[in-house]
Every structure is written in structure tokens, then in C-alpha cells.
Design an enzyme around this catalytic site. Sequence first.
Site, PDB file in Angstrom:
ATOM      1  N   LEU A 169       6.361   9.763   9.616  1.00 17.15           N
ATOM      2  CA  LEU A 169       5.371  10.152  10.632  1.00 17.15           C
ATOM      3  C   LEU A 169       5.704   9.572  12.002  1.00 17.15           C
ATOM      4  O   LEU A 169       5.691  10.289  13.014  1.00 17.15           O
ATOM      5  CB  LEU A 169       3.975   9.695  10.162  1.00 17.15           C
ATOM      6  CG  LEU A 169       2.841   9.704  11.183  1.00 17.15           C
ATOM      7  CD1 LEU A 169       2.655  11.071  11.823  1.00 17.15           C
ATOM      8  CD2 LEU A 169       1.525   9.271  10.526  1.00 17.15           C
ATOM      9  N   ALA A 220       2.861   8.608   0.754  1.00 13.22           N
ATOM     10  CA  ALA A 220       1.478   8.163   0.932  1.00 13.22           C
ATOM     11  C   ALA A 220       0.540   9.136   0.227  1.00 13.22           C
ATOM     12  O   ALA A 220       0.605  10.343   0.445  1.00 13.22           O
ATOM     13  CB  ALA A 220       1.139   8.088   2.417  1.00 13.22           C
ATOM     14  N   GLN A 221      -0.316   8.592  -0.625  1.00 14.14           N
ATOM     15  CA  GLN A 221      -1.224   9.472  -1.367  1.00 14.14           C
ATOM     16  C   GLN A 221      -2.608   9.476  -0.746  1.00 14.14           C
ATOM     17  O   GLN A 221      -3.180  10.509  -0.443  1.00 14.14           O
ATOM     18  CB  GLN A 221      -1.329   8.995  -2.826  1.00 14.14           C
ATOM     19  CG  GLN A 221      -0.063   9.142  -3.618  1.00 14.14           C
ATOM     20  CD  GLN A 221      -0.232   8.616  -5.044  1.00 14.14           C
ATOM     21  OE1 GLN A 221      -1.237   8.030  -5.390  1.00 14.14           O
ATOM     22  NE2 GLN A 221       0.776   8.846  -5.857  1.00 14.14           N
ATOM     23  N   GLY A 222      -3.145   8.247  -0.543  1.00 20.21           N
ATOM     24  CA  GLY A 222      -4.557   8.084  -0.180  1.00 20.21           C
ATOM     25  C   GLY A 222      -4.937   8.858   1.060  1.00 20.21           C
ATOM     26  O   GLY A 222      -5.782   9.760   1.009  1.00 20.21           O
ATOM     27  N   GLY A 223      -4.352   8.544   2.196  1.00 19.99           N
ATOM     28  CA  GLY A 223      -4.667   9.285   3.404  1.00 19.99           C
ATOM     29  C   GLY A 223      -4.593   8.456   4.660  1.00 19.99           C
ATOM     30  O   GLY A 223      -3.871   7.459   4.716  1.00 19.99           O
ATOM     31  N   GLU A 273     -11.713   3.758   0.263  1.00 19.85           N
ATOM     32  CA  GLU A 273     -10.734   2.850  -0.349  1.00 19.85           C
ATOM     33  C   GLU A 273     -11.185   1.413  -0.152  1.00 19.85           C
ATOM     34  O   GLU A 273     -12.127   1.143   0.612  1.00 19.85           O
ATOM     35  CB  GLU A 273      -9.341   3.089   0.249  1.00 19.85           C
ATOM     36  CG  GLU A 273      -8.753   4.420  -0.199  1.00 19.85           C
ATOM     37  CD  GLU A 273      -7.381   4.714   0.374  1.00 19.85           C
ATOM     38  OE1 GLU A 273      -6.783   3.838   1.017  1.00 19.85           O
ATOM     39  OE2 GLU A 273      -6.916   5.845   0.185  1.00 19.85           O
ATOM     40  N   HIS A 277       0.486  -3.426  -4.051  1.00 18.28           N
ATOM     41  CA  HIS A 277      -0.559  -2.468  -4.420  1.00 18.28           C
ATOM     42  C   HIS A 277      -0.985  -2.782  -5.849  1.00 18.28           C
ATOM     43  O   HIS A 277      -0.143  -2.974  -6.720  1.00 18.28           O
ATOM     44  CB  HIS A 277      -0.024  -1.039  -4.319  1.00 18.28           C
ATOM     45  CG  HIS A 277      -1.114  -0.014  -4.308  1.00 18.28           C
ATOM     46  ND1 HIS A 277      -1.866   0.269  -5.420  1.00 18.28           N
ATOM     47  CD2 HIS A 277      -1.591   0.774  -3.316  1.00 18.28           C
ATOM     48  CE1 HIS A 277      -2.757   1.202  -5.100  1.00 18.28           C
ATOM     49  NE2 HIS A 277      -2.611   1.519  -3.827  1.00 18.28           N
ATOM     50  N   ARG A 304      -7.293  -5.341  -1.230  1.00 15.24           N
ATOM     51  CA  ARG A 304      -6.148  -5.199  -2.120  1.00 15.24           C
ATOM     52  C   ARG A 304      -5.534  -6.511  -2.588  1.00 15.24           C
ATOM     53  O   ARG A 304      -5.104  -6.636  -3.739  1.00 15.24           O
ATOM     54  CB  ARG A 304      -5.075  -4.445  -1.344  1.00 15.24           C
ATOM     55  CG  ARG A 304      -4.543  -3.317  -2.095  1.00 15.24           C
ATOM     56  CD  ARG A 304      -3.683  -2.513  -1.207  1.00 15.24           C
ATOM     57  NE  ARG A 304      -4.290  -1.210  -1.046  1.00 15.24           N
ATOM     58  CZ  ARG A 304      -3.717  -0.235  -0.390  1.00 15.24           C
ATOM     59  NH1 ARG A 304      -2.566  -0.420   0.201  1.00 15.24           N
ATOM     60  NH2 ARG A 304      -4.293   0.931  -0.312  1.00 15.24           N
ATOM     61  N   HIS A 351       4.333  -3.000  -1.987  1.00 12.02           N
ATOM     62  CA  HIS A 351       3.861  -1.725  -1.409  1.00 12.02           C
ATOM     63  C   HIS A 351       4.050  -1.624   0.093  1.00 12.02           C
ATOM     64  O   HIS A 351       4.503  -0.601   0.593  1.00 12.02           O
ATOM     65  CB  HIS A 351       2.379  -1.598  -1.762  1.00 12.02           C
ATOM     66  CG  HIS A 351       1.744  -0.316  -1.325  1.00 12.02           C
ATOM     67  ND1 HIS A 351       2.181   0.916  -1.761  1.00 12.02           N
ATOM     68  CD2 HIS A 351       0.684  -0.075  -0.503  1.00 12.02           C
ATOM     69  CE1 HIS A 351       1.416   1.864  -1.226  1.00 12.02           C
ATOM     70  NE2 HIS A 351       0.519   1.292  -0.448  1.00 12.02           N
ATOM     71  N   GLU A 371       5.702   1.262   9.955  1.00 10.94           N
ATOM     72  CA  GLU A 371       5.783   0.048   9.124  1.00 10.94           C
ATOM     73  C   GLU A 371       6.828  -0.947   9.629  1.00 10.94           C
ATOM     74  O   GLU A 371       6.724  -2.152   9.401  1.00 10.94           O
ATOM     75  CB  GLU A 371       6.070   0.453   7.668  1.00 10.94           C
ATOM     76  CG  GLU A 371       5.822  -0.666   6.676  1.00 10.94           C
ATOM     77  CD  GLU A 371       5.871  -0.205   5.227  1.00 10.94           C
ATOM     78  OE1 GLU A 371       5.763   1.020   4.976  1.00 10.94           O
ATOM     79  OE2 GLU A 371       6.030  -1.067   4.342  1.00 10.94           O
ATOM     80  N   ARG A 378      -3.138  -5.698   5.409  1.00 16.18           N
ATOM     81  CA  ARG A 378      -3.468  -4.374   5.956  1.00 16.18           C
ATOM     82  C   ARG A 378      -4.650  -3.744   5.210  1.00 16.18           C
ATOM     83  O   ARG A 378      -4.696  -3.755   3.976  1.00 16.18           O
ATOM     84  CB  ARG A 378      -2.254  -3.453   5.815  1.00 16.18           C
ATOM     85  CG  ARG A 378      -2.490  -2.045   6.279  1.00 16.18           C
ATOM     86  CD  ARG A 378      -1.273  -1.214   5.978  1.00 16.18           C
ATOM     87  NE  ARG A 378      -1.054  -1.146   4.554  1.00 16.18           N
ATOM     88  CZ  ARG A 378      -1.290  -0.087   3.803  1.00 16.18           C
ATOM     89  NH1 ARG A 378      -1.738   1.024   4.347  1.00 16.18           N
ATOM     90  NH2 ARG A 378      -1.053  -0.101   2.511  1.00 16.18           N
ATOM     91  N   LEU A 436      -0.949   4.904   8.246  1.00 17.83           N
ATOM     92  CA  LEU A 436      -0.612   6.203   8.845  1.00 17.83           C
ATOM     93  C   LEU A 436      -1.268   6.314  10.221  1.00 17.83           C
ATOM     94  O   LEU A 436      -0.709   6.892  11.143  1.00 17.83           O
ATOM     95  CB  LEU A 436      -1.063   7.355   7.935  1.00 17.83           C
ATOM     96  CG  LEU A 436      -0.271   7.531   6.626  1.00 17.83           C
ATOM     97  CD1 LEU A 436      -0.840   8.696   5.818  1.00 17.83           C
ATOM     98  CD2 LEU A 436       1.210   7.760   6.870  1.00 17.83           C
TER      99      LEU A 436
HETATM  100  C1  SIN Z   1      -3.166   4.484  -1.822  1.00 15.56           C
HETATM  101  O1  SIN Z   1      -3.300   5.695  -1.892  1.00 15.56           O
HETATM  102  O2  SIN Z   1      -3.695   3.702  -2.604  1.00 15.56           O
HETATM  103  C2  SIN Z   1      -2.304   3.923  -0.759  1.00 15.56           C
HETATM  104  C3  SIN Z   1      -3.005   3.935   0.509  1.00 15.56           C
HETATM  105  C4  SIN Z   1      -2.433   2.881   1.421  1.00 15.56           C
HETATM  106  O3  SIN Z   1      -1.542   2.151   1.025  1.00 15.56           O
HETATM  107  O4  SIN Z   1      -2.924   2.764   2.537  1.00 15.56           O
END
Ligand code: SIN
Length: 540
Positions: free
Chosen positions: A14, A45-48, A112, A235, A281, A342, A366, A377, A383
Amino acid sequence: MLGDTDFLVIGSGLAGLNAALRLAAHGRVTVITKRQLSDSNTAFAQGGIAAVVAQDDTLEAHVADTLQAGAGLCREDVVRAVVADGRKAIARLVELGVRFDVQNGAYDLGREGGHSARRILHAKDLTGREICRALVDAVQQHDNITLLADHIAVDLITLRKLGRGREDRCVGAYVLNTREQRVDTLRAKATLLATGGAGKVYLYTSNPDVATGDGVAMAFRAGARIANMEFFQFHPTVLFHPHAKSFLVSEALRGEGGVLRRRDGSRLMQGVHPLEDLAPRDIVARAIDQDLKRTGEDYVTLDMTAKDPAFLLARFPNIHTACLALGIDMTKVPIPVVPAAHYMCGGVVTDLAGATDLPGLYAAGETACTGLHGANRLASNSLLEAAVFSDRAAAAMAAGVRETEAALALPEWDPGRAADPDEMVVVSHNWDELRRTMWNYVGIVRSDRRLERAMARIELLREEIDDYYWNFKLTHDLVELRNLVTVAHLIVASARARRESRGLHYNTATPELSHKPPHDTVIRRGTRGALQLAEPDSTS
Ligand code: SIN
């Protein structure tokens, strides 16, 4: 010689692609990427992406959550600037063609760990891939952008290294074309490091193979300051299965009611933190690590079975399919998970414009340490940081162009008497030893003795890898290994220097917060490549 470009962008996630698109309005841009354009941390990246877009959310709340996660080390001005730019960053991504999930005419917002509100924009559980799709499409259509896949930067070219000029400045990079096995010289008026993270420095990671800390290592060798490398985020939930390589099980699952359980079914986070499964986390990862060490089990589980299967399939199709392919139906059985490396919260020090302290060199994403994350973080802030800082860096690069170096002749890469690599086993063995050492001695919980052991081994590895680097022709793997050992060295030196436990850094020898004012751990290159620690300086 690859030739000249106005702007060199190293990395195609990105941060790199967004900056390239911005810079293309000001000159010729060359983007180099060491594998294919779509190989980046972003794509995984999954979460968003976190941003304040809901009516009932506030910028103040996002700022407060970020500062809380950062454990006293965030730069508040940076946090405020990034959070304030959130809406604009989202609008920009949408304009570039990113399709975030929408429900009833509004963004469908996920939640999250550490967030006091729902504020994660996502595209199902494939947000990174959706962002990359849109950005890759956009850069491919741009006449002013040259895209070079299979090109890995070896080192930055600086006036100091060339012995020219009174002031130091980055004037381009030496780049290994891995298809043709040739090192080319690429001259640029400004260079952006957007190489992502360094999860591959650890044995177990959620990161893709490309995450080898190249930007940090190159910036360090070029003399830029590097900060806070001890803060490596683990993570809590990466899929545990012999055939699952680096597969993340997004925190968004816990945001939708997922529960961490021990193998006997008991709840793991109950009584550990008031937010239980949605605690920050570092707390969740440490709780799992401690529990696994105490019980001797290999994994814990993430239980989604109380949720409606139709909802799970619609919201997490990627995770559902990946688990099912390994015989795990998450609608019926809990998912086996373990923590893994992670996210690198430290990196190349930049100011609010993304400029490093080496003129002509910028960093975003990053790779950079902007002050947003502090000691930990907040989920899905990365992102956002990449989007905001790539815009800022591009603006500063365009404004800061100096024509004086444009005419400067740069020497070609000198391979010296380098021979063809004779024993690739040296590379593969050292690669493995380095990652195991980091996992075993510099993981979620550290101790003085383990850090000392890690340092002794890493110094030996560094010598051996350096020796190999100078005597044999470069290969892609050797360039990465040299960068990884540099990053490992920086992490261990930073961890040893921090005489307290804070955020992601937990040392059993110093388990409390220091009563001294919070400070960053800042390192730069001293004479003959030695690490030079800056005096602790209050961040306030
Ligand atoms: C996640 O989808 O758990 C990762 C999101 C992140 O690391 O910000």
C-alpha cells in the site's frame, strides 16, 4: 545501468504503490519489487483499516485507544495527525477503486482488540488483497510509472559512500535483477523505502516470505536512525497445522464474538484482562504463551462455533476455506491457533512528512518508525499509517527534489573478485539458525540471559554472512539473509538497551515499567558498521 528516474520507490505494498501514484504527477517513477507486484505484507492483511467513519465514533476515542495501546511511547502529534487524516485516506482508497464492505448503505465496521468502537473498514477477510488489487490496477495503467518485478535493492547509494559532496544524501540504489543475475545502478532524485516488515526474522510468523526487513537494514547501513526495534508484535492467533504456512486467523473473529479456549474447553482470557478476548494484542499473546508453557500443550483454540454458520461463511470466507482445506470446519469445531511474529513497530525514524534524517531518503508503512505505534500497535492502524504517510512522503519528495545530483555520474556496481556461490548450504543453515535463535531467545517473553545468548550467536552469524557477502556473487537469498541478520542485531541490541518492560517488550529481569520518563531506543551505524545507541531522550 538501469538508468535514471525522478523517484525510486522500493516496495509494492500500500505505501509504495500509493506513493508511486501520487509521485507520477510530478515526474518519472520507478517501482522495484523483489518478487511480483502483488507480493507484499499488505496483501496478507485480513482484518482491515481503522478509521473514524461511524456517526457514534470520535477522533478523540481513536486517539485515546492508540495512545493506550502504545504504552506511553506514541508521539501524540503523530497519532492526532494520522487519526485526523483517516477519512481522507479512506476516500482516496475508494477513489482508487477499493471496495470496502457496506451494509444498509453504510460501511460495515468490524471490531478488533484495543478498540473502544467498531471502526475497522474491511473487504470480507481479504482487505489487503482488495487494496492491492485496486492499486496494482491503477499503477499498471500509469504511463509515468515503470514497474520492475524480480528486482531487489542491495544497498542505497549515498554521497558519503561515494566520497562526494559536503552533505550526505541518498542518490539512488544498487539493484539486483534476479532474472538476469546482474546488479544495476539506479539513480534517483528521491527514494522511498516501503519494503514492509521483517517477520521472517522469526521462525514462526504470519508474514509472507518477502518480509525480510530490507528497508531497515539498508537505511541503517546508509547511516539513518533506526528506533524501537525491540517492539515486535506477536499476533495471538496464527493457524496451528503442520501444513499451514503463516496463515493468520484474523482478530476480527474475536471482534465478532470468537472465544479463546484451552484444550480442555476452559476460557483462556477470563480474569486476565477486563476486555477478555478483545484485550490488546500483547496481553493476549503473552497469556497464550504463558499458558502453553505451563500446560505443555502445542496450541490453544479459537472457538467460533456459537456463531451462525451462514454469518461466518459470508464474513470470513477466506479463513473458512483455508481451514476447511486442512480438515477444520470452523462452524463446527474450534480452530487450533498459536501466536507468531506479526508486526515490526520500530523502523526507520521519520518526521511527519515521512522524511528520514538522510536527505533524499523517505520511508513509509511498516518500514518506518513514525511515532504512531509507540510500544505496541493498535490493530488495523498499520494500513491507515501506510495510506496517510505515503501521501505525506510523496508530497515531501516532490517538493524536495534537488536537480544538483541529477548530473552526477554514479559508479557501476563493482563485484570485485566475487566468485560464484559455492555452498548455498551456508545461506540456508544460517537462515535457519538465525530464525530459531530469535524465536527461542528473543520471543514474546525475554530475559537478560537469553538476550545475551542471542547477541553472541547473532554476532557470529553476522561475521560469517558478511564474509560470504563480500566473497561470493550476490543472490536474492544472500541479500535477504544479510538484511535479516542486521535486523536481528538491531532487535537484540534494542531489547538489551531497554531496562524495563513496556508494551510489546517483556523482560523477566526487568518486569516493571521504569520510573524514568519514557524514551525511544535509537540506534545508528557507528564506525565499521558497529551499532551506536543514542542516549535515552524523553519522548515528550
Ligand atoms: C488481523 O486481521 O488480525 C490483523 C490486523 C492487524 O494486524 O492490524
